[in-house]
Scaffold this motif. Structure first.
Motif: not given
Lengths: 534, 490
Positions: A523-525, A527-528, A531
């Motif tokens: 999972e890519n955790t 966001r903008r 992390a």
């Protein structure tokens, strides 16, 4: 690669203690359990599908091998349609089972182990009657069944714990999914332990299990079914389908919704299952069927010129003739160095001649009857071959026992050549081939010169020779200065290679991996650019 | 019937001697112990004696546990090796595993001898000599003639003997029959000779009358190749019948038979056969028999009590050899591997205390049980002598037993003081004798060995003579977390 690692690695799993029969209370318990079970002989066991007893038109009759006029009991005999029913029920139930926490499944298996402990001596007594297992062998088999429940419960929880490799902004998890439905096709020689082991492995990892016990030991298997339900294993994930291998066994192997076949038995059947499973994979089913097969052995013990003969003779005798030689791990060849050949052979022969032969229910018995008539005939054929191929130094006459049971007395053939059939083919009975080697090179060549690679051993007091044995003897389980049977769960993970088996070791850390499908979840955790903290 | 009318025979854990008696015993123990020690230390081995060299070699071997293991493994395999090449090869292989345990000069010597045939042959010869030297120290001969010479020598020094035939493990009926025959031959052929030897008052008489001079220690497990407690009835039939025959032959030749104890799994069965047969009409009045109680066993006092009850009912006393036990490592390792309860005490002082308790119990009940104290531990022996003194037991009413080749100074000192010392004399070929020899070596070099502490390490006398119960209290107070100390021996 095969260098033994230095240092010590203490055992971490505590095996169920074997019964100490020097204690009178234990002898009394065994004897009274035998009498209680004797009253229950002649029972009948229907199939159990989805928790429901199911009758069939045909029946399988199970008799006492050492007293074949007496029925242990009968079981229903499943056909292909019953396999369908069981698989249907399993499909419905397995999804829920797989979603329960591993700890919950483990807890059910531990409960099953506890139930076996409660009925310990009775379970063993059933084995005495149905498999002709002498007391120590029968009770050891129940211990092993308990061990499998406990060990796989523990291992499944280990697999379910967190495995991963996270980096900032990325979570990597590695999880194990059950394969689905397992067909468990078990042998009669460890009638409770091996069936329980393969079944517990499937259940612990979230699979459903359909048990197809051996025809010769289906009554004992019915007790596992009963205890499994009592332990809280959902009826849909455990089924009991005694029957003929060609029929219900084949139907399960080919079934489009059976994902895994866990088999222990003969090489021919194992290879046939492997071929059949491969042939239907991708045709009737949209996955590759997984086959785990534990097959035969042609196991050898080397007796070095400096061996302690007291120990070597006792170890070989017990490995070769314990439970009538009907263990896949049994010693069927002994390779003796020239210098000690005569001395060893003499003591071996005398010690074997002295083995008590008789009904398995007698506490003194070490050699009882073999499993059935087919087995007896096959072994007698090999004895005839042995007389052609070597020198018969011992052939114990079982006398009147043969009139009541499938007895074959212990046989020893000396001066067998490495290429002889007696030195190459699995006999699965109380027949031992003795071969002479001029040096260690020749001895190891003989040991390795067979199709199998299951167990093997050496008696030697030379550290250098033991090191060579570690490196050069090609077997799955190598034993130095001890007998080669009686592997313990967790302590001696069991299984071989070459034509002895496909897959990894029962009772070992790698075993459960065969019952699962590994899945990586990344999972890519991030966001903008934000992390979560590590 | 007898049991109902006689007073209760209380178990040792319920009834001991009176406190003032115990105090007097403790006092006398210390005094006797000090006297004995003074006597031994004057008789210490000198450099020109073999004993001195043996002691040095053992002291050296025990400096490092790993080296000890390798050396004992070498000694164990040696009799099976045929050529010098094999001997040298094995020795080097074993020692190569512990290179840092060897002193520099030996490392150098081994390196030098590794290369040529001649030096390897020399090395092999040296190894064989050294080990047969040790074997001769602990094994009283390889033939009957040789052991008889040893026995005769012992009697000249006012020491009695008991013979033990060293044999291979009995794994076939033929071997059981051969062992039985060997026992029979020994009694039939040797007892008459021994009975002709001159009388030694100190050894051949006790309070009740004449004692057999010929004394044989047997193992019931040697009489049956399936001496397995899983089947007591079958063993009783096979080994029991042979035991009966031995008793008959022994009676005919005025020989004494002692039934030895081995590992724990055989203990109950051995006691069962012993008690059953000696209660039979034919043997009920046989007095020249003995059995062993191993005080490292947690069940020792219980078994002793049962034995006393049995002997009272029988009406004829039996001898009890009180020992600590020689299979401590095996019992501990085996039980732990099987996850069985460990049958032996894990603290040495517990075995020592049990030995003393058993000694007092037997000496209190000499009408049923006749004491044979078998130990090399001076404290244990002194306690026995002190108890006899306090209970007014004459010196001939009990005996002290020690192993051949061990504690010779003690034996001499005790014999001089007028006690009956009996030497346990094993004899036989080297290959079957190895198991025995290795047990003796282990015993002599164990961390807890009394001999080691007393003779090699010069531990102060006060410490060696401490009451084991006090040792236990102090140990308990000092640290509860410390690991149990192994091997109660000596």
């Amino acid at each position: 690669m095969t260098d033994a690692p230095p240092g010590s690695c203490p055992a971490t799993f505590a095996n169920e203690p074997h019964v100490d029969f020097s204690i009178q209370a234990n002898r009394d318990a065994m004897r009274s359990a035998i009498e209680r079970v004797r009253q229950k002989l002649g029972c009948h066991c229907p199939l159990v599908i989805n928790g429901n007893p199911t009758e069939t038109s045909n029946r399988i009759v199970s008799v006492i091998p050492y007293d074949f006029a007496v029925e242990v009991g009968t079981t229903a005999s499943a056909e292909a349609a019953h396999a369908d029913q069981a698989v249907e029920a399993a499909r419905a139930a397995q999804r829920d089972w797989s979603r329960r926490p591993a700890a919950e499944r483990a807890e059910r298996l531990r409960r099953l182990a506890d139930l076996m402990r409660k009925e310990f001596f009775e379970l063993a007594a059933w084995e005495v009657f149905e498999s002709a297992k002498p007391w120590r062998e029968a009770t050891a088999d129940v211990c092993e069944a308990i061990d499998f429940c406990e060990y796989y419960a523990q291992e499944a929880q280990r697999l379910a714990s967190c495995h991963g490799a996270d980096v900032p902004g990325e979570e990597n998890r590695f999880v194990y999914l059950p394969r689905g439905i397992a067909a468990v096709i078990a042998p009669w020689n460890f009638p409770l332990a091996i069936l329980t082991g393969m079944t517990a492995a499937a259940l612990a990892t979230g699979n459903a299990a359909i048990m197809k016990p051996a025809e010769q030991s289906s009554v004992i298997a019915s007790h596992l079914m009963r205890l499994g339900l009592e332990a809280g294993i959902p009826p849909g994930v455990l089924h009991y389908l005694p029957g003929r291998g060609e029929e219900v066994g084949a139907a399960l192997v080919e079934h489009p919704h059976v994902h895994l076949i866990a088999f222990t038995g003969s090489r021919d059947v194992g290879l046939a299952i492997h071929a059949r499973a491969a042939a239907v994979s991708g045709r009737s089913c949209k996955f590759v069927k997984k086959v785990i097969a534990e097959m035969g052995g042609k196991n050898a013990i080397v007796v070095d010129r400096d061996a302690d003969l007291d120990e070597a003779v006792a170890g070989v005798v017990y490995s070769a003739f314990g439970f009538q030689g009907q263990k896949c791990s049994a010693c069927s060849r002994v390779v003796v160095l020239e210098d000690v050949y005569d001395a060893f052979l003499h003591r071996l022969t005398e010690a074997t001649r002295s083995l008590p032969v008789g009904p398995a229910e007698e506490p003194a018995t070490i050699v009882s009857a073999v499993i059935d008539e087919e087995a007896r005939n096959r072994i007698l054929e090999y004895i005839a071959i042995g007389r052609e191929e070597g020198r018969e130094v011992l052939g114990v006459d079982v006398g009147d026992f043969a009139k009541r049971g499938y007895y074959v007395g212990p046989h020893i053939f000396a001066d067998i050549s490495p290429e002889a059939r007696l030195a190459q083919e699995e006999i699965f009975g109380p027949v031992l081939a003795v071969l002479k080697a001029s040096d260690l090179d020749e001895a190891f060549r003989i040991v390795n010169g067979v199709d199998y690679a299951l167990t093997g051993g050496i008696y030697s007091r030379s550290p250098a020779h033991l090191d060579r044995a570690r490196r050069e003897i090609e077997v799955g389980n190598l034993y130095l200065n001890r007998g080669i049977t009686g592997a313990l769960v967790g302590r001696q993970p069991f299984g071989g290679f070459k034509l002895s088996g496909i897959g990894s070791k029962a009772g070992g850390q790698d075993y459960l991996l065969q019952y699962v499908l590994p899945k990586t979840i990344t999972e890519n955790t991030m966001r903008r650019g934000f992390a979560p903290p590590e | 019937m007898v049991a109902a009318s006689s007073p209760p025979l209380l178990p040792p854990w319920e009834a001991d001697l009176r406190p003032e008696q115990l105090a007097r015993i403790e006092e006398a123990t210390e005094q006797i112990g000090r006297e004995l020690f003074a006597r031994f230390r004057a008789d210490r081995a000198r450099i020109w004696q073999r004993r001195w060299w043996d002691d040095r070699i053992m002291a050296w071997a025990m400096r490092d546990e790993r080296l000890k293991v390798e050396l004992f493994r070498f000694v164990d395999v040696l009799p099976m090796l045929r050529s010098n090449e094999e001997v040298a090869g094995h020795l080097l292989e074993y020692l190569d595993r512990v290179p840092d345990a060897l002193p520099w000069w030996l490392r150098g010597l081994l390196r030098a001898s590794r290369n040529t045939r001649v030096t390897r042959a020399l090395l092999a010869r040296a190894a064989r000599l050294a080990s047969s030297d040790f074997a001769r120290r602990f094994i009283a001969g390889s033939t009957t003639e040789q052991v008889l010479r040893s026995a005769r020598r012992a009697r000249r020094q006012k020491q009695a003997f008991t013979l033990d035939i060293l044999g291979e493990a009995v794994i076939s009926e033929a071997e059981a029959e051969a062992y039985f025959r060997a026992y029979v031959d020994l009694i039939e052929n040797v007892a008459p000779t021994v009975n002709q030897w001159p009388t030694v008052e100190q050894l051949d008489q006790d309070v009740l009358g004449a004692l057999p001079r010929f004394n044989l220690s047997i193992k019931l497990s040697a009489l049956d190749c399936h001496f397995d407690a899983i089947d007591p009835e079958g063993v009783m039939q096979r080994a029991g019948e042979r035991f009966r025959q031995l008793l008959r032959i022994a009676k005919e030749h005025q020989a004494f038979i002692n039934v030895d104890m081995e590992s724990f799994d055989k203990k109950d069965l051995t006691l069962h056969i012993f008690k059953t047969i000696l209660m039979e009409d034919e043997f009920r009045e046989t007095a020249d028999v003995g059995i062993v109680i191993q005080c490292y066993l947690k069940s020792a006092l219980h078994d002793l009590h049962e034995l006393a009850l049995w002997a009272r009912e029988r009406g004829t006393p039996v001898w009890v050899r009180i020992v600590k036990g020689a299979y401590w490592d095996y019992e501990t390792v085996h039980a732990r591997a099987e996850h069985w309860p460990i049958p032996v005490f894990q603290q040495k002082w517990q075995s020592d205390a049990t030995f003393e308790r058993a000694t007092r119990y037997v000496m209190q009940h000499i009408e049923y049980l006749r004491p044979a104290l078998a130990s090399h531990n001076i404290r244990s022996i002194a306690h026995g002598l002190a108890t006899a003194q306090v209970l007014d037991l004459p010196a001939s009413g009990f005996e002290i037993q020690m192993l051949y080749g061990m504690a010779d100074v003690e034996k001499r000192a005790l014999a001089e003081r007028g006690y009956r010392v009996r030497v346990y004399m094993p004899y036989g070929e080297l290959i079957p004798g190895m198991a025995y020899l290795v047990r003796r070596l282990l015993e002599n070099t164990s961390n807890d060995s009394f001999l080691r502490a007393g003779l090699y390490e010069q531990t102060p006398v006060e410490l060696l003579l401490r009451d084991p119960l006090q040792v236990g209290k102090q140990d308990g107070n000092r640290s509860r977390s410390r690991r149990a100390s192994p091997a109660p021996r000596g």
